[in-house]
Write a protein that holds these residues in place. Structure first.
Motif, PDB file in Angstrom:
ATOM      1  N   UNK A 198      17.145   0.224   3.777  1.00 46.14           N
ATOM      2  CA  UNK A 198      15.872   0.926   3.647  1.00 46.14           C
ATOM      3  C   UNK A 198      14.853  -0.060   3.090  1.00 46.14           C
ATOM      4  N   UNK A 199      13.851  -0.440   3.896  1.00 48.17           N
ATOM      5  CA  UNK A 199      12.867  -1.429   3.472  1.00 48.17           C
ATOM      6  C   UNK A 199      11.951  -0.901   2.375  1.00 48.17           C
ATOM      7  N   UNK A 200      11.869   0.411   2.224  1.00 47.07           N
ATOM      8  CA  UNK A 200      11.070   0.995   1.156  1.00 47.07           C
ATOM      9  C   UNK A 200      11.799   0.952  -0.181  1.00 47.07           C
ATOM     10  N   UNK A 201      13.131   0.817  -0.161  1.00 49.15           N
ATOM     11  CA  UNK A 201      13.929   0.756  -1.389  1.00 49.15           C
ATOM     12  C   UNK A 201      15.004  -0.306  -1.212  1.00 49.15           C
ATOM     13  N   UNK A 202      14.644  -1.608  -1.345  1.00 50.86           N
ATOM     14  CA  UNK A 202      15.641  -2.664  -1.159  1.00 50.86           C
ATOM     15  C   UNK A 202      16.708  -2.617  -2.244  1.00 50.86           C
ATOM     16  N   UNK A 203      17.871  -3.195  -2.002  1.00 50.30           N
ATOM     17  CA  UNK A 203      18.916  -3.222  -3.021  1.00 50.30           C
ATOM     18  C   UNK A 203      18.422  -3.927  -4.285  1.00 50.30           C
ATOM     19  N   UNK A 204      19.067  -3.633  -5.383  1.00 49.82           N
ATOM     20  CA  UNK A 204      18.680  -4.219  -6.666  1.00 49.82           C
ATOM     21  C   UNK A 204      18.791  -5.747  -6.621  1.00 49.82           C
ATOM     22  N   UNK A 205      17.847  -6.434  -7.256  1.00 47.96           N
ATOM     23  CA  UNK A 205      17.787  -7.897  -7.316  1.00 47.96           C
ATOM     24  C   UNK A 205      17.588  -8.538  -5.938  1.00 47.96           C
ATOM     25  N   UNK A 206      16.925  -7.842  -5.043  1.00 44.33           N
ATOM     26  CA  UNK A 206      16.647  -8.368  -3.715  1.00 44.33           C
ATOM     27  C   UNK A 206      15.169  -8.141  -3.389  1.00 44.33           C
ATOM     28  N   UNK A 207      14.617  -9.015  -2.589  1.00 44.88           N
ATOM     29  CA  UNK A 207      13.268  -8.819  -2.077  1.00 44.88           C
ATOM     30  C   UNK A 207      13.339  -8.830  -0.558  1.00 44.88           C
ATOM     31  N   UNK A 208      12.355  -8.258   0.043  1.00 44.25           N
ATOM     32  CA  UNK A 208      12.315  -8.167   1.489  1.00 44.25           C
ATOM     33  C   UNK A 208      11.104  -8.952   1.983  1.00 44.25           C
ATOM     34  N   UNK A 209      11.323  -9.810   2.969  1.00 49.04           N
ATOM     35  CA  UNK A 209      10.241 -10.552   3.602  1.00 49.04           C
ATOM     36  C   UNK A 209      10.306 -10.286   5.096  1.00 49.04           C
ATOM     37  N   UNK A 210       9.183  -9.904   5.656  1.00 44.79           N
ATOM     38  CA  UNK A 210       9.114  -9.617   7.083  1.00 44.79           C
ATOM     39  C   UNK A 210       8.037 -10.507   7.687  1.00 44.79           C
ATOM     40  N   UNK A 211       8.352 -11.126   8.807  1.00 49.07           N
ATOM     41  CA  UNK A 211       7.342 -11.935   9.485  1.00 49.07           C
ATOM     42  C   UNK A 211       7.434 -11.694  10.988  1.00 49.07           C
ATOM     43  N   UNK A 212       6.291 -11.850  11.626  1.00 50.45           N
ATOM     44  CA  UNK A 212       6.223 -11.710  13.075  1.00 50.45           C
ATOM     45  C   UNK A 212       5.760 -13.051  13.620  1.00 50.45           C
ATOM     46  N   UNK A 213       6.585 -13.646  14.473  1.00 49.53           N
ATOM     47  CA  UNK A 213       6.265 -14.951  15.024  1.00 49.53           C
ATOM     48  C   UNK A 213       6.470 -14.910  16.535  1.00 49.53           C
ATOM     49  N   UNK A 214       5.590 -15.591  17.261  1.00 48.52           N
ATOM     50  CA  UNK A 214       5.769 -15.618  18.715  1.00 48.52           C
ATOM     51  C   UNK A 214       6.958 -16.509  19.086  1.00 48.52           C
ATOM     52  N   UNK A 215       7.567 -16.226  20.205  1.00 51.12           N
ATOM     53  CA  UNK A 215       8.652 -17.069  20.704  1.00 51.12           C
ATOM     54  C   UNK A 215       8.090 -18.434  21.064  1.00 51.12           C
TER      55      UNK A 215
END
Length: 89
Positions: free
Chosen positions: A6-23
Motif C-alpha cells: 500500500x503506497x499510502x502506508x509503506x512498511x515501517x522504516x521504509x520510504x517509497x520513491x516513484x518515477x516515470x521515465x521514457x523507454x
C-alpha cells in the motif's frame, strides 16, 4: 512475502520513491555508451599525460627545486585521489 504494498502506508522504516521515465531506444543507448567510453579514455589519457610530465620533471636534472616540488605535489594529490576513490572514505 508481500505481494502488494500500500503506497499510502509503506512498511515501517521504509520510504517509497516513484518515477516515470521514457523507454530508452537502442540507438540512444549505443550513443550514450560510446560517448561515455570516449570520455573515459580521454580523461585517462589526460591524467596519464599530466602524470608523465610530473615524472619527467622529477627525473630531469635541469628542473629547478620548485618545479620538482610542484610535480611531487601533483603526484601526491593524484595518489591520494586514487586511494580515496578505491577506499571510498
Amino acid at each position: 512475502m508481500i505481494d502488494k504494498v500500500d503506497l499510502n502506508a509503506p512498511p515501517e522504516n521504509h520510504t517509497v520513491k516513484v518515477s516515470v521515465q521514457p523507454d530508452e531506444k537502442s540507438g540512444d543507448i549505443w550513443v550514450r555508451n560510446i560517448k561515455d567510453l570516449v570520455l573515459f579514455f580521454v580523461a585517462i589519457a589526460f591524467v596519464g599525460v599530466i602524470l608523465w610530465i610530473c615524472l619527467e620533471a622529477i627525473r630531469s636534472g635541469s628542473s629547478s627545486q620548485d618545479e620538482k616540488r610542484w610535480a611531487q605535489s601533483v603526484l601526491s594529490a593524484a595518489t591520494g585521489g586514487i586511494v580515496g576513490y578505491l577506499v571510498r572514505k
